[in-house]
Structure formats: C-alpha cells, structure tokens
Design a protein around this motif. Structure first.
Motif, PDB file in Angstrom:
ATOM      1  N   GLY B  11       0.828  -1.202   0.000  1.00 21.07           N
ATOM      2  CA  GLY B  11       0.000   0.000   0.000  1.00 21.07           C
ATOM      3  C   GLY B  11       0.857   1.243   0.000  1.00 21.07           C
ATOM      4  O   GLY B  11       0.989   1.935  -0.991  1.00 21.07           O
ATOM      5  N   LYS B  12       1.471   1.505   1.130  1.00 24.74           N
ATOM      6  CA  LYS B  12       2.328   2.683   1.250  1.00 24.74           C
ATOM      7  C   LYS B  12       3.652   2.424   0.532  1.00 24.74           C
ATOM      8  O   LYS B  12       4.157   1.302   0.546  1.00 24.74           O
ATOM      9  N   GLY B  13       4.208   3.468  -0.026  1.00 24.82           N
ATOM     10  CA  GLY B  13       5.514   3.349  -0.666  1.00 24.82           C
ATOM     11  C   GLY B  13       6.626   3.527   0.356  1.00 24.82           C
ATOM     12  O   GLY B  13       6.409   4.085   1.436  1.00 24.82           O
ATOM     13  N   GLY B  14       7.787   3.043   0.024  1.00 25.54           N
ATOM     14  CA  GLY B  14       8.960   3.301   0.855  1.00 25.54           C
ATOM     15  C   GLY B  14       9.074   2.467   2.113  1.00 25.54           C
ATOM     16  O   GLY B  14       9.897   2.763   2.976  1.00 25.54           O
ATOM     17  N   VAL B  15       8.249   1.430   2.244  1.00 27.91           N
ATOM     18  CA  VAL B  15       8.349   0.609   3.449  1.00 27.91           C
ATOM     19  C   VAL B  15       9.291  -0.583   3.242  1.00 27.91           C
ATOM     20  O   VAL B  15       9.626  -1.270   4.198  1.00 27.91           O
ATOM     21  N   GLY B  16       9.694  -0.789   2.004  1.00 28.30           N
ATOM     22  CA  GLY B  16      10.683  -1.841   1.752  1.00 28.30           C
ATOM     23  C   GLY B  16      10.166  -3.050   0.991  1.00 28.30           C
ATOM     24  O   GLY B  16      10.671  -4.146   1.162  1.00 28.30           O
ATOM     25  N   LYS B  17       9.183  -2.831   0.124  1.00 25.71           N
ATOM     26  CA  LYS B  17       8.667  -3.947  -0.693  1.00 25.71           C
ATOM     27  C   LYS B  17       9.755  -4.549  -1.561  1.00 25.71           C
ATOM     28  O   LYS B  17       9.967  -5.757  -1.574  1.00 25.71           O
ATOM     29  N   THR B  18      10.426  -3.668  -2.309  1.00 24.78           N
ATOM     30  CA  THR B  18      11.391  -4.151  -3.285  1.00 24.78           C
ATOM     31  C   THR B  18      12.597  -4.774  -2.588  1.00 24.78           C
ATOM     32  O   THR B  18      13.094  -5.816  -3.016  1.00 24.78           O
ATOM     33  N   THR B  19      13.040  -4.154  -1.504  1.00 25.60           N
ATOM     34  CA  THR B  19      14.148  -4.715  -0.726  1.00 25.60           C
ATOM     35  C   THR B  19      13.768  -6.099  -0.208  1.00 25.60           C
ATOM     36  O   THR B  19      14.562  -7.048  -0.278  1.00 25.60           O
ATOM     37  N   THR B  20      12.542  -6.211   0.280  1.00 28.78           N
ATOM     38  CA  THR B  20      12.050  -7.497   0.773  1.00 28.78           C
ATOM     39  C   THR B  20      12.051  -8.532  -0.338  1.00 28.78           C
ATOM     40  O   THR B  20      12.495  -9.665  -0.158  1.00 28.78           O
ATOM     41  N   ASN B  21      11.563  -8.101  -1.494  1.00 31.00           N
ATOM     42  CA  ASN B  21      11.512  -9.001  -2.634  1.00 31.00           C
ATOM     43  C   ASN B  21      12.897  -9.523  -2.997  1.00 31.00           C
ATOM     44  O   ASN B  21      13.109 -10.734  -3.130  1.00 31.00           O
ATOM     45  N   ALA B  22      13.842  -8.589  -3.134  1.00 34.60           N
ATOM     46  CA  ALA B  22      15.201  -8.964  -3.527  1.00 34.60           C
ATOM     47  C   ALA B  22      15.813  -9.919  -2.504  1.00 34.60           C
ATOM     48  O   ALA B  22      16.464 -10.910  -2.872  1.00 34.60           O
ATOM     49  N   ASN B  23      15.591  -9.637  -1.239  1.00 37.53           N
ATOM     50  CA  ASN B  23      16.231 -10.447  -0.204  1.00 37.53           C
ATOM     51  C   ASN B  23      15.572 -11.812  -0.014  1.00 37.53           C
ATOM     52  O   ASN B  23      16.270 -12.810   0.144  1.00 37.53           O
ATOM     53  N   ILE B  24      14.259 -11.841  -0.034  1.00 41.78           N
ATOM     54  CA  ILE B  24      13.590 -13.139   0.108  1.00 41.78           C
ATOM     55  C   ILE B  24      13.912 -14.013  -1.103  1.00 41.78           C
ATOM     56  O   ILE B  24      14.220 -15.199  -0.970  1.00 41.78           O
ATOM     57  N   GLY B  25      13.870 -13.389  -2.279  1.00 40.99           N
ATOM     58  CA  GLY B  25      14.185 -14.128  -3.500  1.00 40.99           C
ATOM     59  C   GLY B  25      15.588 -14.716  -3.449  1.00 40.99           C
ATOM     60  O   GLY B  25      15.798 -15.903  -3.735  1.00 40.99           O
ATOM     61  N   GLY B  43       7.344   1.658 -15.162  1.00 44.12           N
ATOM     62  CA  GLY B  43       7.636   3.094 -15.132  1.00 44.12           C
ATOM     63  C   GLY B  43       8.500   3.496 -13.952  1.00 44.12           C
ATOM     64  O   GLY B  43       9.129   4.548 -13.966  1.00 44.12           O
ATOM     65  N   LEU B  44       8.518   2.683 -12.911  1.00 42.88           N
ATOM     66  CA  LEU B  44       9.333   2.998 -11.732  1.00 42.88           C
ATOM     67  C   LEU B  44      10.060   1.748 -11.256  1.00 42.88           C
ATOM     68  O   LEU B  44       9.963   1.358 -10.104  1.00 42.88           O
ATOM     69  N   ARG B  45      10.757   1.105 -12.176  1.00 42.18           N
ATOM     70  CA  ARG B  45      11.371  -0.167 -11.807  1.00 42.18           C
ATOM     71  C   ARG B  45      12.619   0.046 -10.948  1.00 42.18           C
ATOM     72  O   ARG B  45      13.376   0.997 -11.147  1.00 42.18           O
ATOM     73  N   ASN B  46      12.810  -0.806  -9.994  1.00 38.75           N
ATOM     74  CA  ASN B  46      13.952  -0.693  -9.095  1.00 38.75           C
ATOM     75  C   ASN B  46      14.539  -2.024  -8.674  1.00 38.75           C
ATOM     76  O   ASN B  46      15.657  -2.083  -8.183  1.00 38.75           O
ATOM     77  N   LEU B  47      13.791  -3.088  -8.847  1.00 38.54           N
ATOM     78  CA  LEU B  47      14.260  -4.392  -8.400  1.00 38.54           C
ATOM     79  C   LEU B  47      15.592  -4.755  -9.066  1.00 38.54           C
ATOM     80  O   LEU B  47      16.466  -5.342  -8.431  1.00 38.54           O
ATOM     81  N   ASP B  48      15.751  -4.339 -10.323  1.00 40.93           N
ATOM     82  CA  ASP B  48      17.001  -4.612 -11.034  1.00 40.93           C
ATOM     83  C   ASP B  48      18.195  -3.951 -10.343  1.00 40.93           C
ATOM     84  O   ASP B  48      19.274  -4.533 -10.242  1.00 40.93           O
TER      85      ASP B  48
END
Lengths: 186, 273
Positions: B11-25, B43-48
C-alpha cells in the motif's frame, strides 16, 4: 491503603512542579489513534454518515428531552477489547408529560403518512438537512439497498457519495467481506 | 513442477517492498530453490538495481506481453546464483501496458518451471496493485511500525481479502527499531499484529547495512554478519515451510539498553571522581 495515600500525595507534588505524573508513551497514543482510524476505515463511517447519525439521534431524543444540540457529542471510543459509541447529551431540561405526548402524537401522524408513501417522508427529511445535495445522494443510495444488511448499506452509500464518478470498482463492492472477518475474529 | 506465486505488497511506498523481494528471492535461491522475481512497477522499476542487474536487461515484461520476445528470453539470470531470475519492468511505459489477464498468464507459465514466483507490487491500490495480485495465490504484506504504513497495510489486507485467488496473506514487519520499541517510543511488533489481526511472517530490524548493500547492488542476505540478513534468511525458511522462531529483538534491545544505562552511570561516576 496508607501507601496509596502517600503515592497520591507524591504524585500531586510532582504535578505541582509541572511534571506529568502519568506520561503517556507516544506509541500508546499511536496505537489508540490507529485503533480509531482503522475502525472508521473498516466500517466506512465517514464524517457525513456520523453527521447523519447525530442528526437522527437528536431528532429522536428531542421528543423526550430538550437538549443542547450544539454540545451533543458522538464519538467512538475504545474500552479494552470493545469499541464503544459514546454519546454525551447535555440536557437543558426534561420535557413534561404533555410535551412528550404531543411529540409522540406528531410522530405517530408522521408514521401514518409514512405507511402511505415511504418516499415522501424520506424526501421531507432531506429538506430539513443542511447539506441537501449530499444527503439526497445518500438517501437515494440507501433506499435501493434497504433490504440488504445494514453494514453493506453504510459502506456503499458512503463510498458512492465520495466517488460518484467512478462506477463498478470491484474492490469497493466486495469490501464488506473483510469487515465480516474482522468482526468474527474478534 | 507447480511453484507458488507470492505477491509482495504494502500500500504505502517506501516501506521496503522491493528490498524485501530482492532479499527473500535471494535467500530462497541460496537455499536451492528455483526463484523468479517479477517487477510489476512499470515506469518505476527498481528491483534490477537492488539485485545489481540493471545493465543486463534486454527485454522487459512489456516486450513479453507485446510478443517481441519469448518469456524465457526476457528472464535475466542473477550474477551469483543461477537459481535466481528477474523479469524486469519496463521503465518507459505506464501501468496500463500490462493487463491483469496477461500477468496471470505469465505467472501461470512461470510457475511450471520455478519453485517460487515473487511478484513485486507497486505502491498504491490502483490498477498496478490489481495487476500484481492477479496471478498470485499468496501475499506478503510489508509494513513498518509507523501509523501511516499500518493504516495502509490494513487497507491492503481488506483488498486482498476481497480477491478470491489470494488464499493466504502474512505480515512482514520491516524497519523495526527494537530499542525504540523497548523504550516504548515505537509500536511493538505485538501491537502492530494485534491492530491488523494478521499472521506474522517475520520481523526485519532497521539496519544501515541495507543502504550500503543497495549501493553495491547486492542483497543483504548474502552478508552473513548482518542482523537484517539473518532475519530475511529466517523469513525465507518460514516460506519454505520450516518452523524457525521469530527473533525476539525487543528482549535483546531491553538487555542492551540496560547494559548501556549501567555503563553510562558508571562513566558518570568515573567523571565525578
């Protein structure tokens, strides 16, 4: 017993020096504020709905007592596990028997005409409200959903009045589901 | 093989979704699982960036959808771990470039050859969220012990419950500051869990190492000494169905607070003398 008295005196002395005796931790403030806000989010009791509830309560109670309409307070409060709807009504004076009877009679007459045509009374109610257009929209919604559960009725009525332009949003219509869960879990 | 499709959302941005994704993966791949991550934040990719794969992307999810390449061609292999792949988002397009149905199909296809498909969801509750959720059967709701993040997480939980395809969801409490919680300056994990009435998947402590690891494009789970890395590895274990107890950071913090207090008193006394 004696200890309690000493503790009280101690606290009072501390209070004299401007020291907050019972400093509420900021996280407790956060938890309490969140409890209320989540409750409102989940039930979709918007300020408009609360206003309406307030108005109807005043109408009902005015039959029996003369009350200070401006000072009436209606709020949600947390009491342990239970959410409570707190209503504080400053009474100007109690009405006497004749007045109450008159009010009830008037109400009965209203009720009779309501039986004849439901919509008319609904409309006359609207006219007395301050923000007519808003209320009209809500009433319109609610009339069509009156047979449904009360919860759903409130939810959708408020949602739609806010987002009149957006139609058929799937997440909106299915939201009451969640609330059902929250309630049953509690 | 039929893998699990898990959407990581907040929901909220900046809580660490992408960081969580990268680390769990990364943690799942380290444990020998075949993992693919899908970045749906068009449009706002960051996982890479977090994975250090930004220079290897040739095709994106939009290229797959618009049939400019095969799905397999668009998967970027991780530098270190051959078990780990990324399907990148397009940076030049918006959320409408991929539909729910298309994302569902991609997830269906990928779960045939991977143990885990992790979907990185964009912030917000609009179409981007609906798309990301479409192909998933499980969800991880990331939140922090802050009011706005908790409120948004509650909203997301409501929306997840409304979607029949989501069979279960769990809470991941990120950026937790045990010292502040122990001092009652921040909501505790128990309080957040109680407010949201959701099952807790794990607690990740705030760790400055996250910033440096992001700088380097290397997930912190690869750092054996990091506390956050350890917490993420434990989360991955739980996702694989292993019963790993949640680290009680608060108890540790209470203890170290006491030790600090003791020493500061000791130092003060020393100065006075």
């Amino acid at each position: 017993m004696a200890e309690n008295i000493f503790a009280e005196i101690y606290n009072k002395i501390l209070g004299l020096f401007g020291q907050a005796t019972q400093k509420e931790d900021s996280k407790d403030v956060a938890v309490n504020r969140l409890r209320l806000v989540l409750m409102q989010d989940r039930t979709n009791l918007t300020p408009e709905i609360m206003q309406r509830m307030r108005k109807e309560l005043i109408e009902l109670l005015s039959k029996y007592v003369e009350l200070d309409k401006e000072a009436l307070e209606l709020n949600f409060e947390q009491e342990g596990e239970q959410m409570a709807l707190m209503l504080s009504i400053p009474v100007v004076r109690a009405k006497d028997e004749a007045e109450i009877e008159a009010a009830l009679k008037e109400d009965e007459e209203k009720g009779n005409s309501e039986d004849e045509s439901d919509e008319e009374t609904e409309n006359s109610e609207e006219e007395t409200s301050e923000d007519e257009s808003q209320e009209a929209a809500e009433n319109g919604e609610e009339k069509s959903e009156e047979q449904n559960e009360e919860e759903i009725e409130i939810t959708e009525g408020s949602e739609q009045s806010q987002e009149e332009n957006e139609e058929d949003k799937p997440e909106e219509s299915s939201e009451p589901k969640k609330r059902g869960r929250k309630k049953s879990e509690e | 093989m039929t893998g699990k499709v898990i959407v990581i959302t907040s929901g909220k941005g900046g809580v660490g979704k992408t960081t969580t994704n990268a680390n769990i993966g990364t943690a799942l791949a380290r444990a020998g699982k075949k993992v693919v991550m899908i970045d749906t934040d068009l449009g706002l990719r960051n996982l890479d960036l977090l994975l250090g794969l930004e220079n290897r992307i040739v095709y994106t999810i939009v290229d797959v959808v618009e049939e400019r390449c095969k799905l397999k061609q668009a998967l970027v292999k991780d530098k270190k771990n051959p078990n780990l792949c990324l399907l990148a988002a397009a940076q030049t397009r918006d959320k409408s470039a991929v539909t729910e149905e298309q994302l569902k199909n991609i997830c269906e296809e990928l779960k045939k050859s991977f143990d885990f498909v992790l979907v990185d969801c964009p912030a917000g509750i609009e179409q981007g969220f609906q798309n990301a959720v479409a192909g998933a059967s499980e969800a991880i709701v990331v939140t922090t012990p802050e009011m706005s993040a908790v409120r948004d997480a509650d909203r997301i939980i409501g929306l997840l419950e409304a979607r029949e395809e989501i069979k279960s969801y769990k809470l991941l409490l990120n950026r937790y500051r045990p010292h502040m919680a122990a001092a009652k300056d921040m909501m505790s994990a128990d309080e957040v869990v109680e407010l949201l009435s959701a099952e807790l998947l794990g607690i990740i402590p705030e760790d400055t190492g996250i910033i440096t690891s992001t700088n380097k494009g290397e997930p912190i789970v690869n750092d054996e000494n990091s506390l956050a890395g350890r917490a993420y590895r434990n989360v991955a274990e739980r996702i694989m169905g292993n019963d790993v107890p949640i680290i009680d950071f608060e108890e540790e913090a209470k203890f170290s607070n006491k030790v600090k207090k003791f020493f500061s008193k000791f130092l003060k006394k020393g100065k006075e003398n």
